[in-house]
Design a protein around this motif. Structure first.
Motif, PDB file in Angstrom:
ATOM      1  N   UNK A   1       8.064  27.436   2.846  1.00 15.11           N
ATOM      2  CA  UNK A   1       7.622  28.813   2.576  1.00 15.11           C
ATOM      3  C   UNK A   1       6.252  29.156   3.179  1.00 15.11           C
ATOM      4  N   UNK A   2       5.540  28.178   3.736  1.00 15.22           N
ATOM      5  CA  UNK A   2       4.184  28.410   4.246  1.00 15.22           C
ATOM      6  C   UNK A   2       4.114  28.008   5.717  1.00 15.22           C
ATOM      7  N   UNK A   3       3.519  28.901   6.519  1.00 11.81           N
ATOM      8  CA  UNK A   3       3.332  28.632   7.940  1.00 11.81           C
ATOM      9  C   UNK A   3       1.892  28.945   8.317  1.00 11.81           C
ATOM     10  N   UNK A   4       1.244  28.042   9.043  1.00 15.34           N
ATOM     11  CA  UNK A   4      -0.108  28.246   9.562  1.00 15.34           C
ATOM     12  C   UNK A   4      -0.047  28.322  11.081  1.00 15.34           C
ATOM     13  N   UNK A   5      -0.938  29.104  11.661  1.00 17.68           N
ATOM     14  CA  UNK A   5      -0.963  29.243  13.116  1.00 17.68           C
ATOM     15  C   UNK A   5      -2.405  29.365  13.599  1.00 17.68           C
TER      16      UNK A   5
ATOM     17  N   UNK B   1      11.424  34.845   1.126  1.00 16.24           N
ATOM     18  CA  UNK B   1      12.784  34.466   1.487  1.00 16.24           C
ATOM     19  C   UNK B   1      12.712  33.722   2.816  1.00 16.24           C
ATOM     20  N   UNK B   2      13.845  33.381   3.363  1.00 19.55           N
ATOM     21  CA  UNK B   2      13.867  32.647   4.636  1.00 19.55           C
ATOM     22  C   UNK B   2      13.271  33.471   5.787  1.00 19.55           C
ATOM     23  N   UNK B   3      13.406  34.809   5.730  1.00 16.31           N
ATOM     24  CA  UNK B   3      12.950  35.666   6.825  1.00 16.31           C
ATOM     25  C   UNK B   3      11.783  36.591   6.483  1.00 16.31           C
ATOM     26  N   UNK B   4      11.512  36.874   5.225  1.00 14.85           N
ATOM     27  CA  UNK B   4      10.518  37.894   4.852  1.00 14.85           C
ATOM     28  C   UNK B   4       9.364  37.255   4.085  1.00 14.85           C
ATOM     29  N   UNK B   5       8.131  37.611   4.506  1.00 12.52           N
ATOM     30  CA  UNK B   5       6.956  37.086   3.835  1.00 12.52           C
ATOM     31  C   UNK B   5       5.758  37.995   3.991  1.00 12.52           C
ATOM     32  N   UNK B   6       4.622  37.490   3.602  1.00 11.82           N
ATOM     33  CA  UNK B   6       3.352  38.208   3.718  1.00 11.82           C
ATOM     34  C   UNK B   6       2.362  37.252   4.352  1.00 11.82           C
ATOM     35  N   UNK B   7       1.409  37.807   5.099  1.00  6.33           N
ATOM     36  CA  UNK B   7       0.459  36.939   5.770  1.00  6.33           C
ATOM     37  C   UNK B   7      -0.897  37.595   5.942  1.00  6.33           C
ATOM     38  N   UNK B   8      -1.850  36.765   6.340  1.00  6.93           N
ATOM     39  CA  UNK B   8      -3.215  37.234   6.608  1.00  6.93           C
ATOM     40  C   UNK B   8      -3.697  36.583   7.891  1.00  6.93           C
TER      41      UNK B   8
ATOM     42  N   UNK C   1      10.647  36.511  10.105  1.00 11.86           N
ATOM     43  CA  UNK C   1      11.113  35.378  10.930  1.00 11.86           C
ATOM     44  C   UNK C   1      12.545  35.641  11.336  1.00 11.86           C
ATOM     45  N   UNK C   2      12.870  35.278  12.567  1.00 13.67           N
ATOM     46  CA  UNK C   2      14.243  35.437  13.069  1.00 13.67           C
ATOM     47  C   UNK C   2      14.813  34.102  13.450  1.00 13.67           C
TER      48      UNK C   2
END
Length: 114
Positions: A10-14, A71-78, A113-114
Motif C-alpha cells: 500500500x506504500x510507494x516511495x519515489x 485500493x490496488x489502483x487509487x491512493x493519496x500522496x505528497x 496506478x495502472x
C-alpha cells in the motif's frame, strides 16, 4: 529521472531528479535620477530607466514522493521538489544582475496506478 520503490503493497516511495530548463524574463532598473537639497539628509526620487532582460539556463531539480494506496489502483500522496538555477541577466556592457530562479514546490493529491 524517477526511481520508485514499493516498500509495502500500500506504500510507494519515489525519488526524482535531473536537469531543469529555466527561462527568466525580468524588468530591471538600469539607471535612475534623484534630487536632494542641503542638508542632504533626504533624497527625492525623480526618474528611472528600465529594460527587459531575458536569459535561459539549465539548472537542477531534486525531490521525493510518498503515496499510500487505499485500493490496488487509487491512493493519496505528497511530494516535495526543489529546483534551482543562477542566471546572470545583462544590464549593459559592464553590469549584470545575478538572479536565483526556482524554489520549493510541495503538493498533495490523488495517485492512480495502472
Amino acid at each position: 529521472l524517477r526511481a520508485a520503490w514499493p516498500v509495502h503493497p500500500r506504500v510507494q516511495l519515489a525519488l526524482v531528479g535531473g536537469p531543469s530548463l529555466f527561462r527568466v524574463r525580468q524588468r530591471i532598473v538600469s539607471d535612475f535620477t534623484y534630487a536632494q537639497e542641503y542638508p542632504y539628509d533626504a533624497a527625492q526620487f525623480a526618474t528611472s530607466e528600465t529594460l527587459t532582460a531575458t536569459k535561459t539556463r539549465i539548472g537542477f531539480n531534486i525531490g521525493g514522493d510518498a503515496a499510500f494506496f487505499f485500493t490496488r489502483q487509487i491512493g493519496i500522496g505528497a511530494k516535495v521538489m526543489l529546483s534551482r538555477a543562477t542566471l546572470h541577466l545583462p544590464i549593459d556592457e559592464d553590469r549584470e544582475a545575478e538572479v536565483e530562479a526556482g524554489g520549493l514546490i510541495t503538493g498533495v493529491g490523488l495517485r492512480l496506478r495502472f
